[in-house]
Design a protein around this motif. Structure first.
Motif, PDB file in Angstrom:
ATOM      1  N   LYS A   1      44.907  31.293  51.603  1.00 18.97           N
ATOM      2  CA  LYS A   1      46.158  31.505  51.296  1.00 18.97           C
ATOM      3  C   LYS A   1      46.652  31.253  49.850  1.00 18.97           C
ATOM      4  O   LYS A   1      45.635  30.810  49.361  1.00 18.97           O
ATOM      5  N   ILE A   2      47.852  31.690  49.663  1.00 19.97           N
ATOM      6  CA  ILE A   2      48.174  31.618  48.180  1.00 19.97           C
ATOM      7  C   ILE A   2      48.406  29.970  47.856  1.00 19.97           C
ATOM      8  O   ILE A   2      48.949  29.298  48.518  1.00 19.97           O
TER       9      ILE A   2
ATOM     10  N   ALA B   1      40.153  31.810  44.008  1.00 20.94           N
ATOM     11  CA  ALA B   1      39.970  30.411  44.312  1.00 20.94           C
ATOM     12  C   ALA B   1      39.385  29.535  43.336  1.00 20.94           C
ATOM     13  O   ALA B   1      39.841  28.366  43.105  1.00 20.94           O
ATOM     14  N   LYS B   2      38.325  30.074  42.585  1.00 19.69           N
ATOM     15  CA  LYS B   2      37.807  29.472  41.557  1.00 19.69           C
ATOM     16  C   LYS B   2      38.592  29.061  40.460  1.00 19.69           C
ATOM     17  O   LYS B   2      38.518  27.933  40.030  1.00 19.69           O
ATOM     18  N   TYR B   3      39.754  29.775  40.308  1.00 17.93           N
ATOM     19  CA  TYR B   3      40.732  29.421  39.241  1.00 17.93           C
ATOM     20  C   TYR B   3      42.079  28.935  39.686  1.00 17.93           C
ATOM     21  O   TYR B   3      43.045  28.923  39.024  1.00 17.93           O
ATOM     22  N   GLY B   4      42.194  28.393  41.041  1.00 19.15           N
ATOM     23  CA  GLY B   4      43.318  27.868  41.691  1.00 19.15           C
ATOM     24  C   GLY B   4      44.439  28.752  42.043  1.00 19.15           C
ATOM     25  O   GLY B   4      45.357  28.218  42.375  1.00 19.15           O
ATOM     26  N   PHE B   5      44.443  30.262  42.286  1.00 17.79           N
ATOM     27  CA  PHE B   5      45.190  30.932  42.750  1.00 17.79           C
ATOM     28  C   PHE B   5      45.375  31.016  44.273  1.00 17.79           C
ATOM     29  O   PHE B   5      46.539  31.201  44.819  1.00 17.79           O
ATOM     30  N   VAL B   6      44.107  30.810  45.073  1.00 15.80           N
ATOM     31  CA  VAL B   6      44.213  30.832  46.367  1.00 15.80           C
ATOM     32  C   VAL B   6      43.328  29.774  46.842  1.00 15.80           C
ATOM     33  O   VAL B   6      42.477  29.242  46.190  1.00 15.80           O
ATOM     34  N   THR B   7      43.528  29.451  48.305  1.00 17.99           N
ATOM     35  CA  THR B   7      42.533  28.465  48.989  1.00 17.99           C
ATOM     36  C   THR B   7      42.225  28.675  50.227  1.00 17.99           C
ATOM     37  O   THR B   7      43.034  29.328  50.856  1.00 17.99           O
ATOM     38  N   GLU B   8      41.200  28.197  50.754  1.00 14.53           N
ATOM     39  CA  GLU B   8      40.937  28.535  52.075  1.00 14.53           C
ATOM     40  C   GLU B   8      41.781  27.712  53.153  1.00 14.53           C
ATOM     41  O   GLU B   8      42.110  26.412  52.603  1.00 14.53           O
TER      42      GLU B   8
ATOM     43  N   LEU C   1      42.508  37.379  35.958  1.00 12.82           N
ATOM     44  CA  LEU C   1      43.633  38.107  36.602  1.00 12.82           C
ATOM     45  C   LEU C   1      43.648  39.395  35.973  1.00 12.82           C
ATOM     46  O   LEU C   1      44.588  40.010  36.229  1.00 12.82           O
ATOM     47  N   SER C   2      42.695  39.787  35.184  1.00 11.72           N
ATOM     48  CA  SER C   2      42.637  41.329  34.458  1.00 11.72           C
ATOM     49  C   SER C   2      42.156  42.210  35.512  1.00 11.72           C
ATOM     50  O   SER C   2      42.197  43.445  35.316  1.00 11.72           O
TER      51      SER C   2
ATOM     52  N   LEU D   1      45.437  41.449  46.443  1.00 10.19           N
ATOM     53  CA  LEU D   1      45.311  40.392  47.171  1.00 10.19           C
ATOM     54  C   LEU D   1      45.984  39.386  47.136  1.00 10.19           C
ATOM     55  O   LEU D   1      46.631  39.037  48.186  1.00 10.19           O
ATOM     56  N   LEU D   2      46.422  39.195  45.949  1.00 13.01           N
ATOM     57  CA  LEU D   2      47.529  38.071  45.670  1.00 13.01           C
ATOM     58  C   LEU D   2      48.966  38.443  46.391  1.00 13.01           C
ATOM     59  O   LEU D   2      49.639  37.730  47.208  1.00 13.01           O
TER      60      LEU D   2
END
Length: 185
Positions: free
Chosen positions: A75-76, A57-64, A15-16, A23-24
């Motif tokens: 998407k978020i 996505a790797k860290y769970g903030f978005v997904t396909e 997130l840095s 994007l988020l």
């Protein structure tokens, strides 16, 4: 939604990066988008958008989004999380501070941009754009209670953010940003 503090240094480092906050925000305000669509809106290459979406996505903030076709929208992942170096040490505290500063930089830039665009809004929306500032002389306990009341107000229309079908006709994303600090002794 409960607030889960992020304490993993790798997640905080993800997130840095300032572009990831853009994007988020895009996915939060405009809903699912492909890397190509993100590229068109944000002026970044498709490859860069794809890379950063995959990191989020790797860290769970978005997904396909599941569905037909080769290009899948992202998407978020709806969850509320907090970033703070409180109680963290060393590398993790530094990563939390870097993530928080990237968020603030992006937030302030978005605020400046939208304030500059205010005059181009329809008249009925102009009163909804601006900044507020105030100072309250209150105790620590009163500050905690006051913030809880403000957060309850900020949460008022959350279900509309997560479910576009609940949004009334003519609604638009209105960004509310709450900052609270305490003067030094």
């Amino acid at each position: 939604m409960t607030e889960a503090p992020i304490t993993d240094p790798k997640t905080l480092r993800a997130l840095s990066h300032p572009f990831r906050w853009k994007l988020l925000q895009l996915l939060t305000e405009e809903g699912p988008r492909t890397a190509t669509q993100c590229s068109e809106v944000l002026g970044e290459s498709v490859a860069s958008c794809s890379y950063h979406l995959n990191m989020l996505a790797k860290y769970g903030f978005v997904t396909e989004v599941e569905g037909p076709g080769r290009q899948k929208p992202w998407k978020i992942v709806p969850k509320r999380q907090s970033i703070s170096s409180e109680g963290l040490e060393g590398e993790t505290a530094m990563a939390a501070e870097a993530a928080a500063m990237a968020y603030l930089d992006q937030e302030f830039e978005r605020t400046r941009t939208r304030l500059r665009q205010r005059e181009h809004l329809p008249q009925e929306w102009r009163e909804a754009v601006g900044t507020e500032g105030t100072v309250k002389f209150i105790t620590a306990q009163e500050a905690v209670e006051y913030l809880a009341e403000l957060r309850a107000l900020l949460d008022k229309y959350d279900e509309r953010r997560l479910d576009p079908a609940l949004r009334p006709e003519g609604s638009r994303p209105v960004r509310l940003f709450l900052s609270h600090t305490v003067a030094p002794d």
